[in-house]
Scaffold this motif. Structure first.
Motif, PDB file in Angstrom:
ATOM      1  N   VAL A  41       0.792  -1.392   0.277  1.00 47.00           N
ATOM      2  CA  VAL A  41      -0.228   0.099   0.416  1.00 47.00           C
ATOM      3  C   VAL A  41       0.635   0.933   0.046  1.00 47.00           C
ATOM      4  O   VAL A  41       0.449   2.589  -0.424  1.00 47.00           O
ATOM      5  CB  VAL A  41      -0.788  -0.140   1.477  1.00 47.00           C
ATOM      6  N   LYS A  42       2.089   1.288   0.769  1.00 47.92           N
ATOM      7  CA  LYS A  42       2.986   2.282   0.361  1.00 47.92           C
ATOM      8  C   LYS A  42       3.167   2.597  -1.207  1.00 47.92           C
ATOM      9  O   LYS A  42       3.436   3.938  -1.348  1.00 47.92           O
ATOM     10  CB  LYS A  42       4.524   1.871   1.066  1.00 47.92           C
ATOM     11  N   THR A  43       3.100   1.795  -1.424  1.00 46.72           N
ATOM     12  CA  THR A  43       3.594   1.923  -3.171  1.00 46.72           C
ATOM     13  C   THR A  43       2.774   1.918  -3.948  1.00 46.72           C
ATOM     14  O   THR A  43       2.166   3.073  -4.701  1.00 46.72           O
ATOM     15  CB  THR A  43       4.387   0.806  -3.616  1.00 46.72           C
ATOM     16  N   VAL A  44       1.599   1.495  -3.531  1.00 49.58           N
ATOM     17  CA  VAL A  44       0.254   2.113  -4.150  1.00 49.58           C
ATOM     18  C   VAL A  44      -0.191   3.295  -3.666  1.00 49.58           C
ATOM     19  O   VAL A  44      -0.977   4.445  -5.426  1.00 49.58           O
ATOM     20  CB  VAL A  44      -1.088   1.199  -4.011  1.00 49.58           C
ATOM     21  N   ILE A  45       0.493   3.660  -2.832  1.00 47.43           N
ATOM     22  CA  ILE A  45      -0.138   5.551  -2.033  1.00 47.43           C
ATOM     23  C   ILE A  45       0.500   5.926  -2.687  1.00 47.43           C
ATOM     24  O   ILE A  45       0.247   7.653  -3.482  1.00 47.43           O
ATOM     25  CB  ILE A  45      -0.312   5.486  -0.986  1.00 47.43           C
ATOM     26  N   GLU A  46       2.159   6.371  -2.750  1.00 45.65           N
ATOM     27  CA  GLU A  46       2.796   7.036  -3.682  1.00 45.65           C
ATOM     28  C   GLU A  46       2.610   6.834  -5.453  1.00 45.65           C
ATOM     29  O   GLU A  46       2.485   7.640  -5.606  1.00 45.65           O
ATOM     30  CB  GLU A  46       3.965   6.236  -4.417  1.00 45.65           C
ATOM     31  N   GLN A  47       1.714   6.170  -6.010  1.00 53.14           N
ATOM     32  CA  GLN A  47       0.842   5.853  -7.042  1.00 53.14           C
ATOM     33  C   GLN A  47      -0.101   6.819  -7.183  1.00 53.14           C
ATOM     34  O   GLN A  47      -0.106   7.669  -8.348  1.00 53.14           O
ATOM     35  CB  GLN A  47       1.441   4.292  -8.065  1.00 53.14           C
TER      36      GLN A  47
END
Length: 69
Positions: A41-47
């Motif tokens: 989810v950290k990656t998805v938040i950045e995206q």
């Protein structure tokens, strides 16, 4: 550093942990473990934020703890 509230729960249907970000509509990820769901989810938040910027959309400020119960 991610300051958005996360809601993390086990999904029997998906057989995975789901991490949702209530302040960012549609922003969620899954993982086989709790830790993997958080990492994903950290990656998805950045995206999500990057895409919102590209589209000229408002990026909500983190509000901290929300009350959903």
């Amino acid at each position: 550093m991610i300051k958005y509230e996360l809601i993390i729960y086990w999904s029997e249907n998906d057989q995975a942990f789901i991490a949702e970000v209530p302040e960012l509509p549609g922003c969620m990820a899954d993982g086989e473990t709790y830790e993997l769901a958080v990492a994903n989810v950290k990656t998805v938040i950045e995206q999500w934020i990057e895409t919102a910027r590209e589209l000229g959309r408002v990026i909500p400020e983190p509000k901290g703890r929300l009350m959903f119960a």
